[in-house]
Write an enzyme that holds these catalytic residues in place. Structure first.
Site, PDB file in Angstrom:
ATOM      1  N   ARG A  59       0.790  -1.230   0.000  1.00  0.00           N
ATOM      2  CA  ARG A  59       0.000   0.000   0.000  1.00  0.00           C
ATOM      3  C   ARG A  59       0.823   1.281   0.000  1.00  0.00           C
ATOM      4  O   ARG A  59       0.538   2.209  -0.756  1.00  0.00           O
ATOM      5  CB  ARG A  59      -0.917   0.043   1.235  1.00  0.00           C
ATOM      6  CG  ARG A  59      -2.177  -0.746   1.072  1.00  0.00           C
ATOM      7  CD  ARG A  59      -2.608  -1.287   2.408  1.00  0.00           C
ATOM      8  NE  ARG A  59      -1.649  -2.291   2.849  1.00  0.00           N
ATOM      9  CZ  ARG A  59      -1.753  -3.581   2.538  1.00  0.00           C
ATOM     10  NH1 ARG A  59      -2.773  -4.019   1.859  1.00  0.00           N
ATOM     11  NH2 ARG A  59      -0.834  -4.457   2.928  1.00  0.00           N
ATOM     12  N   HIS A 137       6.372   5.746  11.108  1.00  0.00           N
ATOM     13  CA  HIS A 137       5.677   5.675   9.820  1.00  0.00           C
ATOM     14  C   HIS A 137       4.769   6.913   9.772  1.00  0.00           C
ATOM     15  O   HIS A 137       3.542   6.811   9.889  1.00  0.00           O
ATOM     16  CB  HIS A 137       4.880   4.378   9.745  1.00  0.00           C
ATOM     17  CG  HIS A 137       4.458   3.972   8.364  1.00  0.00           C
ATOM     18  ND1 HIS A 137       4.406   4.857   7.303  1.00  0.00           N
ATOM     19  CD2 HIS A 137       4.057   2.773   7.869  1.00  0.00           C
ATOM     20  CE1 HIS A 137       3.984   4.197   6.228  1.00  0.00           C
ATOM     21  NE2 HIS A 137       3.771   2.930   6.540  1.00  0.00           N
TER      22      HIS A 137
END
Ligand code: NCD
Length: 313
Positions: A59, A137
């Site tokens: 993704r 992240h």
């Protein structure tokens, strides 16, 4: 709004302010409209994004590529660095320096914590951290936060349960730190087995904002009070001992049955991939689950917004 992200690196959520978030969220809504009405436009024509992924990704990689292409930009898409000069022994520094000559920004994922930050020293162009080992992240945390606020636009207090591998999961590190400074009161439940507890430094960062934290390994007990249940995968690739991983990988298995007493508008989130049944398939199409719908979709819009803000005056 003044574009405070122009030309900036994004390696951690630590440097993001409430006004940066406001700017990114406003741009995200613009991107959502653009993508839904026209698919995109050509505003980043002439700009090139290099996606340098030293670690597997579905993704994050594809949504950055899609985001750049929807805005008319060019791409250097390296999902895995095989067949590059790294196989001949080229250093990380040289790799970064080379791509920063070709591209206008670098999106870097690396198995080692801290490497995107190091890349900033070598790169002439902005660096975005797309996941660094057990570190952070940040782009995932931005769209997770966007998604939560989109669903709870007026709430001043939220109960957020982060569940699973809180020790190694970089998504929850960034998300906890980012949510903590959004200005609303958060009651965090850090739910994990003892050996996978949230690292001290993240707990400390969250506490700085006077947020409430409860630490437990008992998911069942926290379901009824939660506004968000954010499940994570046990990070197999961070275990030295696979026997230990196999013993713990199924510690949590969220199912429809377990949600019998949940709030009716609870959000079930997961950064994906679901790897060991931590969310049972019977929840995939449940209206409370948004990991295959809004959460995923917002990843694209937020990445379009970030590229536009970082690359365009
Ligand atoms: C996450 C990651 O890579 O940290 N995946 C993602 O980017 N959506 C979560 C994971 O791999 O468990």
């Amino acid at each position: 709004m003044n574009n405070t992200l122009l030309g900036k690196d994004l390696v951690s959520v630590d440097n993001l302010t409430q006004s940066d978030l406001k700017l990114i969220f406003a741009k995200t809504i613009e991107m959502q409209e653009l993508a839904q009405t026209k698919g995109g436009d050509r505003r980043l024509a002439g700009k090139i994004m290099a996606a340098l992924f030293f670690e597997p990704s579905t993704r994050t990689f594809s949504s950055f590529i899609t985001a750049m292409q929807r805005l008319g930009g060019g791409i250097i898409p390296l999902n895995g660095m095989t067949n590059t000069s790294i196989e001949k022994g080229e250093s990380f520094e040289h790799t970064v320096r080379v791509f920063s000559v070709y591209a206008d920004c670098l999106i870097i994922r690396h198995p080692l914590k801290g490497l995107p930050l190091q890349a900033c020293q070598y790169s002439k162009v902005p660096v975005v951290n797309a996941g660094d080992g057990t570190g952070e992240h940040p782009t995932q945390a931005i769209f997770d936060t966007f998604t939560i606020f989109q669903r709870f636009p007026t709430q001043k207090e939220l109960v957020i349960s982060l569940v699973g591998d809180l020790k190694n999961g970089r998504t929850v590190h960034s998300l906890a730190k980012l949510l903590a400074k959004t200005g609303i009161l958060i009651h965090f439940n850090f739910i994990s087995p003892k050996i996978l507890e949230m690292p001290e430094d993240i707990v400390r960062s969250v506490s700085l904002y006077n947020q409430h934290i409860s630490v437990t390994d008992n998911l069942a007990k926290k379901i009824a009070e939660s506004d968000v249940i954010y499940m994570t995968r046990v990070q197999k690739e961070r275990f030295k001992n696979l026997i230990e991983y196999n013993l713990i990988k199924n510690y949590y298995q969220l199912s429809k049955k377990m949600l019998a007493k949940s709030k009716k508008d609870v959000l079930i989130m997961h950064p994906l991939p679901i790897a060991a049944g931590e969310i049972s398939a019977d929840l995939d199409n449940d209206p409370r689950s948004i990991y295959l719908t809004d959460q995923l979709q917002n990843g694209l819009y937020v990445r379009m917004a970030l590229l536009d803000l970082i690359l365009r005056k």
